[in-house]
Design a protein around this motif. Structure first.
Motif, PDB file in Angstrom:
ATOM      1  N   GLU A 131       3.937  22.545  19.037  1.00 12.14           N
ATOM      2  CA  GLU A 131       3.170  22.349  17.814  1.00 12.14           C
ATOM      3  C   GLU A 131       4.026  21.705  16.719  1.00 12.14           C
ATOM      4  OE1 GLU A 131       0.134  25.149  16.112  1.00 12.14           O
ATOM      5  OE2 GLU A 131       1.896  25.728  14.937  1.00 12.14           O
ATOM      6  N   GLN A 132       5.258  22.171  16.563  1.00 13.14           N
ATOM      7  CA  GLN A 132       6.142  21.604  15.549  1.00 13.14           C
ATOM      8  C   GLN A 132       6.449  20.138  15.837  1.00 13.14           C
ATOM      9  OE1 GLN A 132       9.372  24.421  15.710  1.00 13.14           O
ATOM     10  NE2 GLN A 132       8.407  25.801  14.228  1.00 13.14           N
ATOM     11  N   THR A 133       6.675  19.805  17.096  1.00 12.71           N
ATOM     12  CA  THR A 133       6.950  18.414  17.479  1.00 12.71           C
ATOM     13  C   THR A 133       5.722  17.544  17.234  1.00 12.71           C
ATOM     14  OG1 THR A 133       8.547  19.150  19.133  1.00 12.71           O
ATOM     15  CG2 THR A 133       7.685  16.916  19.373  1.00 12.71           C
ATOM     16  N   LEU A 134       4.556  18.031  17.626  1.00 12.73           N
ATOM     17  CA  LEU A 134       3.317  17.287  17.421  1.00 12.73           C
ATOM     18  C   LEU A 134       3.048  17.076  15.938  1.00 12.73           C
ATOM     19  CD1 LEU A 134       0.659  16.020  18.357  1.00 12.73           C
ATOM     20  CD2 LEU A 134      -0.293  18.340  18.535  1.00 12.73           C
ATOM     21  N   ALA A 135       3.137  18.128  15.139  1.00 12.60           N
ATOM     22  CA  ALA A 135       2.870  18.021  13.703  1.00 12.60           C
ATOM     23  C   ALA A 135       3.846  17.062  13.026  1.00 12.60           C
ATOM     24  CB  ALA A 135       2.948  19.396  13.051  1.00 12.60           C
ATOM     25  N   ARG A 136       5.112  17.143  13.396  1.00 12.97           N
ATOM     26  CA  ARG A 136       6.133  16.262  12.814  1.00 12.97           C
ATOM     27  C   ARG A 136       5.820  14.799  13.140  1.00 12.97           C
ATOM     28  NH1 ARG A 136      10.093  19.307  14.098  1.00 12.97           N
ATOM     29  NH2 ARG A 136      10.358  18.498  16.197  1.00 12.97           N
ATOM     30  N   THR A 137       5.403  14.520  14.361  1.00  5.78           N
ATOM     31  CA  THR A 137       5.100  13.147  14.773  1.00  5.78           C
ATOM     32  C   THR A 137       3.843  12.630  14.078  1.00  5.78           C
ATOM     33  OG1 THR A 137       6.142  13.576  16.912  1.00  5.78           O
ATOM     34  CG2 THR A 137       4.748  11.621  16.756  1.00  5.78           C
ATOM     35  N   LEU A 138       2.804  13.454  13.995  1.00 13.09           N
ATOM     36  CA  LEU A 138       1.559  13.020  13.352  1.00 13.09           C
ATOM     37  C   LEU A 138       1.735  12.735  11.865  1.00 13.09           C
ATOM     38  CD1 LEU A 138      -1.136  15.350  14.963  1.00 13.09           C
ATOM     39  CD2 LEU A 138      -0.817  12.890  15.351  1.00 13.09           C
ATOM     40  N   THR A 139       2.643  13.441  11.218  1.00 10.34           N
ATOM     41  CA  THR A 139       2.800  13.304   9.762  1.00 10.34           C
ATOM     42  C   THR A 139       4.028  12.498   9.360  1.00 10.34           C
ATOM     43  OG1 THR A 139       3.939  15.440   9.633  1.00 10.34           O
ATOM     44  CG2 THR A 139       1.542  15.457   9.314  1.00 10.34           C
ATOM     45  N   ALA A 140       4.636  11.786  10.304  1.00  8.05           N
ATOM     46  CA  ALA A 140       5.863  11.033  10.023  1.00  8.05           C
ATOM     47  C   ALA A 140       5.619   9.783   9.183  1.00  8.05           C
ATOM     48  CB  ALA A 140       6.553  10.647  11.326  1.00  8.05           C
ATOM     49  N   GLY A 141       4.394   9.439   8.950  1.00  2.00           N
ATOM     50  CA  GLY A 141       4.082   8.221   8.211  1.00  2.00           C
ATOM     51  C   GLY A 141       3.013   7.462   8.946  1.00  2.00           C
ATOM     52  N   PRO A 142       2.837   6.199   8.617  1.00  2.00           N
ATOM     53  CA  PRO A 142       1.796   5.435   9.303  1.00  2.00           C
ATOM     54  C   PRO A 142       2.036   5.411  10.816  1.00  2.00           C
ATOM     55  CG  PRO A 142       2.650   4.205   7.439  1.00  2.00           C
ATOM     56  CD  PRO A 142       3.537   5.405   7.621  1.00  2.00           C
ATOM     57  N   LEU A 143       0.960   5.623  11.559  1.00  2.45           N
ATOM     58  CA  LEU A 143       1.009   5.573  13.014  1.00  2.45           C
ATOM     59  C   LEU A 143       0.234   4.346  13.473  1.00  2.45           C
ATOM     60  CD1 LEU A 143       0.054   9.309  13.576  1.00  2.45           C
ATOM     61  CD2 LEU A 143       2.326   8.325  13.891  1.00  2.45           C
ATOM     62  N   THR A 144       0.720   3.699  14.500  1.00  2.00           N
ATOM     63  CA  THR A 144      -0.006   2.588  15.099  1.00  2.00           C
ATOM     64  C   THR A 144      -0.833   3.144  16.242  1.00  2.00           C
ATOM     65  OG1 THR A 144       1.765   1.052  14.534  1.00  2.00           O
ATOM     66  CG2 THR A 144       0.201   0.342  16.225  1.00  2.00           C
ATOM     67  N   ALA A 145      -2.144   2.876  16.213  1.00  2.00           N
ATOM     68  CA  ALA A 145      -3.065   3.376  17.237  1.00  2.00           C
ATOM     69  C   ALA A 145      -3.342   2.293  18.263  1.00  2.00           C
ATOM     70  CB  ALA A 145      -4.370   3.805  16.584  1.00  2.00           C
ATOM     71  N   ARG A 146      -3.286   2.694  19.527  1.00  2.00           N
ATOM     72  CA  ARG A 146      -3.617   1.778  20.626  1.00  2.00           C
ATOM     73  C   ARG A 146      -4.506   2.540  21.599  1.00  2.00           C
ATOM     74  NH1 ARG A 146      -0.085   0.339  25.325  1.00  2.00           N
ATOM     75  NH2 ARG A 146      -1.446  -1.003  26.521  1.00  2.00           N
ATOM     76  N   VAL A 147      -5.726   2.040  21.803  1.00  2.00           N
ATOM     77  CA  VAL A 147      -6.668   2.656  22.727  1.00  2.00           C
ATOM     78  C   VAL A 147      -6.795   1.749  23.937  1.00  2.00           C
ATOM     79  CG1 VAL A 147      -8.999   3.551  23.037  1.00  2.00           C
ATOM     80  CG2 VAL A 147      -7.946   3.642  20.789  1.00  2.00           C
ATOM     81  N   ASP A 148      -6.639   2.345  25.116  1.00  2.00           N
ATOM     82  CA  ASP A 148      -6.747   1.573  26.347  1.00  2.00           C
ATOM     83  C   ASP A 148      -7.290   2.473  27.454  1.00  2.00           C
ATOM     84  OD1 ASP A 148      -6.478  -0.602  28.091  1.00  2.00           O
ATOM     85  OD2 ASP A 148      -4.448   0.002  28.672  1.00  2.00           O
TER      86      ASP A 148
END
Length: 153
Positions: free
Chosen positions: A114-131
């Motif tokens: 959970e801590q790793t996931l939360a840190r990654t999601l809130t690290a700043g702008p994320l680039t989304a790629r759907v495939d």
């Protein structure tokens, strides 16, 4: 910017996102425009997080998930705790802000994930790629959240 304007802008961005993606969706062989796969309005299951070059798989007892609605509301489960947030979607960029979580105690594996996931999601702008029913959210450092379409099994 006042909240009304902010909501209006976020709603407009979310409504225009599929159109922007579709404009770049021409295939060379058929000339047909591929239907864009949406990021919003979908229940995404978190499969793993890659952080610092290490892949962290979802613990067996956890069911982390994420949903971003067209109105900019995001919610889900981080592996132990529920969360809600504001999501700004601009093109292929997503930024989470105003994150709120519950404060339940969980085992070490779920808490660490959970801590790793939360840190990654809130690290700043994320680039989304759907495939092909898979969503990857990547931060500026190359850390990524790997998600699949659908509710946890």
């Amino acid at each position: 910017m006042n909240r009304y304007k902010q909501r209006t802008v976020l709603t407009a961005v979310a409504a225009l996102l599929p159109l922007v993606v579709a404009c770049g969706g021409r295939t060379a062989d058929s000339g047909a425009v591929a239907a864009p796969e949406p990021v919003t309005g979908v229940e995404w299951r978190v499969d793993s997080v890659t952080a610092g070059g290490t892949v962290h798989h979802t613990p067996a007892a956890a069911s982390p998930r994420l949903r971003i609605d067209a109105d900019g509301k995001a919610a889900g489960n981080l592996g132990c705790n529920l969360f809600s947030a504001r999501a700004t979607v601009h093109g292929d960029r997503i930024t989470f802000g105003d994150v709120r979580t519950t404060k339940m105690a969980c085992d070490r594996a779920r808490t660490a994930f959970e801590q790793t996931l939360a840190r990654t999601l809130t690290a700043g702008p994320l680039t989304a790629r759907v495939d092909d029913g898979k969503l990857t959210l990547t931060d500026g450092d190359g850390d990524a959240v790997h998600l699949s379409r659908g509710a946890p099994e």
